[in-house]
Design an enzyme around this catalytic site. Sequence first.
Site, PDB file in Angstrom:
ATOM      1  N   SER A 118     -13.737   2.138  -7.322  1.00 29.90           N
ATOM      2  CA  SER A 118     -14.599   1.621  -6.255  1.00 29.90           C
ATOM      3  C   SER A 118     -14.721   2.613  -5.108  1.00 29.90           C
ATOM      4  CB  SER A 118     -14.071   0.276  -5.749  1.00 29.90           C
ATOM      5  OG  SER A 118     -12.704   0.370  -5.449  1.00 29.90           O
ATOM      6  N   ARG A 146      -7.139  11.928  -8.497  1.00 31.41           N
ATOM      7  CA  ARG A 146      -7.715  11.184  -9.618  1.00 31.41           C
ATOM      8  C   ARG A 146      -9.157  11.621  -9.873  1.00 31.41           C
ATOM      9  NH1 ARG A 146      -8.288   5.042  -7.082  1.00 31.41           N
ATOM     10  NH2 ARG A 146      -9.508   5.609  -5.247  1.00 31.41           N
ATOM     11  N   GLU A 155       0.842  -1.193   0.000  1.00 32.54           N
ATOM     12  CA  GLU A 155       0.000   0.000   0.000  1.00 32.54           C
ATOM     13  C   GLU A 155       0.877   1.243   0.000  1.00 32.54           C
ATOM     14  OE1 GLU A 155      -3.302  -0.364  -0.157  1.00 32.54           O
ATOM     15  OE2 GLU A 155      -2.995  -2.526  -0.118  1.00 32.54           O
ATOM     16  N   TYR A 160       4.923   4.262  -6.783  1.00 30.81           N
ATOM     17  CA  TYR A 160       3.639   3.585  -6.526  1.00 30.81           C
ATOM     18  C   TYR A 160       2.848   3.419  -7.826  1.00 30.81           C
ATOM     19  CZ  TYR A 160      -0.714   2.339  -4.148  1.00 30.81           C
ATOM     20  OH  TYR A 160      -1.836   1.679  -3.720  1.00 30.81           O
ATOM     21  N   ASN A 207      -4.599   5.828  -6.536  1.00 31.32           N
ATOM     22  CA  ASN A 207      -5.422   6.468  -5.497  1.00 31.32           C
ATOM     23  C   ASN A 207      -4.658   7.565  -4.769  1.00 31.32           C
ATOM     24  OD1 ASN A 207      -3.794   5.179  -3.563  1.00 31.32           O
ATOM     25  ND2 ASN A 207      -5.210   3.487  -3.280  1.00 31.32           N
ATOM     26  N   TYR A 209       4.257  -4.574  -8.774  1.00 35.08           N
ATOM     27  CA  TYR A 209       2.951  -5.194  -9.047  1.00 35.08           C
ATOM     28  C   TYR A 209       2.974  -5.988 -10.352  1.00 35.08           C
ATOM     29  CZ  TYR A 209       0.291  -2.916  -5.304  1.00 35.08           C
ATOM     30  OH  TYR A 209      -0.222  -2.546  -4.084  1.00 35.08           O
ATOM     31  N   LYS A 228      -3.635  -1.255 -11.385  1.00 32.76           N
ATOM     32  CA  LYS A 228      -4.435  -0.391 -12.278  1.00 32.76           C
ATOM     33  C   LYS A 228      -3.684  -0.159 -13.588  1.00 32.76           C
ATOM     34  CE  LYS A 228      -6.571   2.008  -8.400  1.00 32.76           C
ATOM     35  NZ  LYS A 228      -5.996   1.065  -7.385  1.00 32.76           N
TER      36      LYS A 228
END
Length: 342
Positions: A178, A186, A122, A236, A230, A153, A240
């Site tokens: 979500s 964003r 995270e 990071y 996010n 990722y 996505k």
Amino acid sequence: MSSAGCSPARRLRSWGGLAGGALLAVFWLLWLLGSGPRGAPAPQATITILVWHWPFTDRPPELPGDTCARYGMTHCRLSANRSLLASADAVVFHHRELQTRRCGLPLAQRPRGQPWVWASMESPSHTHGLGRLRGVFNWVLSYRRDSDIFVPYGRLEAHSGPSPPLPAKSGVAAWVISNFQERQQRARLYRQLAPHLRVDVFGRASGRPLCANCLLPTVARYRFYLSFENSLHRDYITEKFWRNALAAGAVPVVLGPPRATYEAFVPPDAFVHADDFGSARELAAFLAGMNESRYLRFFAWRHRLRVRLLADWRERFCAICARYPHLPRDQVYEDLEGWFQA
Ligand SMILES: *[C@@H]1O[C@H](CO)[C@@H](O)[C@H](O)[C@H]1NC(C)=O
Ligand SMILES: *[C@@H]1O[C@H](CO)[C@@H](O)[C@H](O)[C@H]1NC(C)=O
């Protein structure tokens, strides 16, 4: 009369001398084999990694002995059995469970010198309570490139043979969201784009949720996917980008770390970066006005590379073993929070 040289005592001694010489020769040979540049490596000991709390679940997966071998990592054992605390070669703690205090640190039972690994995928914006973890961890496992155990990722890997066909396109831009919060960057960029570009929005926040297996086929029908992170932090770049866009066969339009960071992972012409445009309106015009030949250039990498998603925690934890022999034993993160926020 026997000569002194043939006395039983002498013979014994000389046998002893011979045996000693032979033994020395064997040791010397072993030493040569073990340490010589072309020698066979010494047999490798199995490294045991104890996972103190499996991420996001109270039920760890089955961890058979060949778990890490499936990811190409031999002599590496993962276990979630806490009675191995005394003997494990390293213990890894996933941050979420430390943050929610569903799991504590066994500081009193920690064997002297046992390396402890702090693990999180995270971003700092969603990571709390690091101040309590001063001076505890030796190594970090995360998406940050300067982590001791760096686990992105996803990544591109070489491949030969025909590239998979590009999905047929019927829409311009898709976004799956979500958790929509106006204060997030964003959300602001989406608000600025929407008047100039048709963006089809899916996900819980839009009232059009997608089932787990529907996401990729749905976004694959769009030319572009809004890979908006996010929160914006060093290195990071999440699923996505890797999964929802690149693996799906849509071109990522990214909002995240600077372009140079993405270029460390993928070719410069594989994505569109929001920072490349003076305004959202210019970005919208670029996306909406693009012709077919310009669009296809975004997929040039697919002729020689393919996406490898690294989403499984088993593979991430097995990666500790690959780095294990090279990691500093005496290192301690005295200020983990400061390091992670930097
Ligand atoms: C955990 O490890 C201990 C010690 O090796 C062993 O006795 C025990 O059966 C293990 N527990 C499970 C659930 O595998
Ligand atoms: C497509 O767009 C590119 C870049 O804008 C341009 O250079 C090229 O001439 C265009 N091709 C056609 C066939 O219109």
